[in-house]
Design an enzyme around this catalytic site. Structure first.
Site, PDB file in Angstrom:
ATOM      1  N   GLU A   1       1.498  -0.422  -5.076  1.00 30.44           N
ATOM      2  CA  GLU A   1       0.546   0.638  -5.394  1.00 30.44           C
ATOM      3  C   GLU A   1       1.340   1.939  -5.419  1.00 30.44           C
ATOM      4  O   GLU A   1       1.725   2.459  -4.378  1.00 30.44           O
ATOM      5  CB  GLU A   1      -0.550   0.731  -4.328  1.00 30.44           C
TER       6      GLU A   1
ATOM      7  N   ASP B   1       0.823  -1.204   0.000  1.00 33.66           N
ATOM      8  CA  ASP B   1       0.000   0.000   0.000  1.00 33.66           C
ATOM      9  C   ASP B   1       0.863   1.263   0.000  1.00 33.66           C
ATOM     10  O   ASP B   1       1.864   1.333   0.713  1.00 33.66           O
ATOM     11  CB  ASP B   1      -0.866  -0.042   1.284  1.00 33.66           C
TER      12      ASP B   1
HETATM   13  C1  NOJ Z   1      -4.438   3.128  -0.596  1.00 32.36           C
HETATM   14  C2  NOJ Z   1      -5.631   2.240  -0.460  1.00 32.36           C
HETATM   15  O1  NOJ Z   1      -5.916   1.658  -1.709  1.00 32.36           O
HETATM   16  C3  NOJ Z   1      -6.751   3.099   0.052  1.00 32.36           C
HETATM   17  O2  NOJ Z   1      -7.970   2.397   0.041  1.00 32.36           O
HETATM   18  C4  NOJ Z   1      -6.411   3.596   1.431  1.00 32.36           C
HETATM   19  O3  NOJ Z   1      -7.390   4.506   1.864  1.00 32.36           O
HETATM   20  C5  NOJ Z   1      -5.053   4.299   1.431  1.00 32.36           C
HETATM   21  N1  NOJ Z   1      -4.049   3.601   0.704  1.00 32.36           N
HETATM   22  C6  NOJ Z   1      -4.565   4.466   2.842  1.00 32.36           C
HETATM   23  O4  NOJ Z   1      -4.123   3.227   3.332  1.00 32.36           O
END
Ligand code: NOJ
Length: 554
Positions: free
Chosen positions: A243, A201
């Site tokens: 991500e 993440d």
């Molecule tokens: C990216 C995640 O995909 C999202 O859903 C989340 O709110 C943020 N990171 C914070 O962890």
């Protein structure tokens, strides 16, 4: 460094345990429920499952606010249930990826609680503090309009703490060797329990320098190599799927010039321009993004996706392009989010038009990379715009016409099941689509099957073939003397596309249609004339059907 490149030709399916299947009637999806649906996923043909966060959490941000990295939220089951599930995946040859959320914890995490209570606690340095409100406290917001600042004062700590996301998600000081060691420990724990890797993440924020005095945060890319090395040493075929919504210029810094950092990244540049292409019937910016993201180490891979659990972020399009996409797919303010994105599911965005849905998924499956499908997309689930922010596209899976779509036998699902309108479970559900050979579900199963049989896409090099229609994308993939050609008409009108036999790399003067009997033969002038219906698509193999003879797994 890596001993199995399975992810180069995989089909990844993302789901949230909470909203997939409830086994005990308490309204919350759980691991035993998911376990019962594993053969459904196996039948669909997915080869990897990515589980969204399932660890204990107050769930103020869909579970991306964790209070214990080494456990399962009791509402979903136990660690034992997790291991049963991991074993079930392994038995079926399905890889398991889980979210790794280590940019921040929940403010309820015992580390943060202890850090606030006791300035001398070792955990104090695990977070990022300031005595005075930093000047940049109102900049760098990720959720503008909802999030107020990036620094919040804590009454107990008597200090300000940094949070890139919501105020209940204090950032970990990821530069700290103690925090880094803990991150590795978390990875090691889940690897030991059977996962094949992590969807990491918020990677750009994990590696950014953090602190009150930081201006434009500088990335510490070396950290990525540390994670990669550890992972590989523990488990040679495990991967990290990052991500990282970054500019293409930075891609190689994330992959590593020697392929020694992230194995996979989501291709946000292609994602955004793909939606523009669908909205405007104009493929040029998409081609540009494909070219800009072409370079990657041989062992690296893109994740190709359409929608995910977040908003469709259009922040990197020009304002004019973004307006075009908004106009086409989210014309009402309520359908948009954070001033940059769309919060709807794909099916309603495309007005449930089956031709456009097939076009979009066919594109996703044939763009350079590995497709990542979101649960419910295989049946064309809709959204519930009455739910706040991104929750509208996170409603429970619709299994049947039973109450609550068969998701739960209880009365109060964790999130309302869509029960009204054209996307309500009485119309859109797995059971009905299973029985209908022409359903989207059965189409998806067939397209997944074919995608797996076309390793050229995951492994090969692509060439954009020249065609004289700005709404047509024609791509050839080459890999080990095999060639595949995919053509998509993003326009609403039928048209004829001419492809030059030379450009097609064809030896037998026939393009074998992989999805129907409708093969294409070159004319005497060496040209192929292909008639495409509105939103039509074709997958061809050039050079006959004997390609499998030359295929070796790596
Ligand atoms: C990216 C995640 O995909 C999202 O859903 C989340 O709110 C943020 N990171 C914070 O962890």
């Amino acid at each position: 460094m890596i001993n199995d490149l399975w992810y180069k030709n995989a089909i990844i399916y993302c789901l949230s345990v909470e909203t997939f299947m409830d086994s005990n009637g308490d309204g919350v999806g759980d691991f035993p429920g998911l376990m019962r649906r594993l053969d459904y996923l196996h039948g669909l043909g997915v080869t990897a499952i990515w589980l969204m966060p399932f660890q204990p959490s107050p769930r103020r941000d869909g579970g991306y606010d964790i209070t214990d990295y080494y456990n399962v939220d009791p509402r979903y089951g136990t660690l034992g249930d997790f291991v049963e599930f991991a074993h079930g995946c392994k038995q079926r040859g399905i890889r398991l990826l889980i979210d790794l959320v280590v940019n921040h914890t929940s403010d309820q995490h015992p580390w943060f609680q202890e850090a606030c209570r006791n300035p001398d606690s070792p955990y104090r340095d695990w977070y990022v503090w300031a005595d005075k409100k930093p000047k940049n406290a109102n900049s760098g917001l990720v959720f503008p309009g909802v999030q107020k600042s990036t620094w919040t004062y804590d009454e107990v700590a008597k200090a300000w703490y940094f949070h890139r996301f919501y105020e209940f998600q204090p950032d970990l000081d990821t530069a700290s060797p103690h925090v880094q060691a803990e991150i590795l420990k978390i990875m090691g724990f889940w690897l030991q329990l059977g996962v094949s890797g992590f969807r990491m993440d918020a990677v750009p924020f994990v590696i950014a320098e953090k602190g009150a005095k930081t201006g434009k945060p500088v990335e510490q890319y070396g950290m990525l190599r540390t994670f990669r090395e550890f992972l590989q040493w523990r488990c040679g075929d495990a991967i990290i799927l990052a991500e990282a919504n970054v500019l293409p210029e930075s891609d190689m810094s994330y992959f590593g010039d020697d392929g020694d950092r992230m194995h996979m990244m989501f291709n946000f540049a292609v994602n955004q321009t793909l939606f523009y292409a669908l909205a405007a019937a104009e493929v040029k910016p998409l081609v540009k993004a494909m070219e800009a993201t072409r370079t990657r180490p041989q062992t690296a891979q893109w994740g190709s996706f359409l929608r995910n659990h977040d908003e469709l972020d259009l922040g990197r399009l020009t304002q004019k392009q973004r307006e075009t996409v908004f106009q086409a797919f989210a014309p009402e303010a309520d359908m948009q989010l954070y001033g940059r994105g769309i919060r709807r599911r794909l099916a309603p965005m495309l007005q449930g038009d089956r031709r456009r849905l097939e076009l979009a998924y066919s594109l996703m499956a044939t763009l350079p990379g590995t497709p990542v499908l979101r649960y419910g997309d295989e049946i064309g689930m809709g959204d519930d715009l009455s739910l706040p922010e991104r929750n509208c596209a996170r409603t429970p899976m619709q299994w049947s016409t039973e109450p609550h779509g068969g998701f739960t036998a209880g009365d109060t699902p964790t999130m309302p099941v869509i029960d009204q309108g054209p996307y309500g479970y009485p119309h859109v559900n797995v059971a009905a689509q299973r029985r209908d050979p022409d359903s989207l579900l059965n189409w998806m199963e067939r397209i997944i099957r074919m995608r797996k049989e076309v390793p050229e896409i995951g492994w090969g090099e692509f060439t954009i073939l020249p065609v004289d229609a700005s709404c047509v994308l024609a791509v050839r993939y080459d890999w080990r003397n095999n060639a595949v050609i995919v053509i998509h008409n993003l326009g609403a009108a039928p048209l004829e596309v001419r492809l030059d036999g030379g450009a097609v790399g064809d030896v037998k003067h026939v393009l074998i249609n992989l999805l129907s009997e409708d093969h294409s033969h070159a004319g005497e002038d060496g040209q192929y004339r292909i008639l495409l219906e509105p939103y039509g698509y074709r997958w061809y193999r050039a050079g006959g059907l004997d390609y499998l003879l030359r295929r070796t797994e790596i």
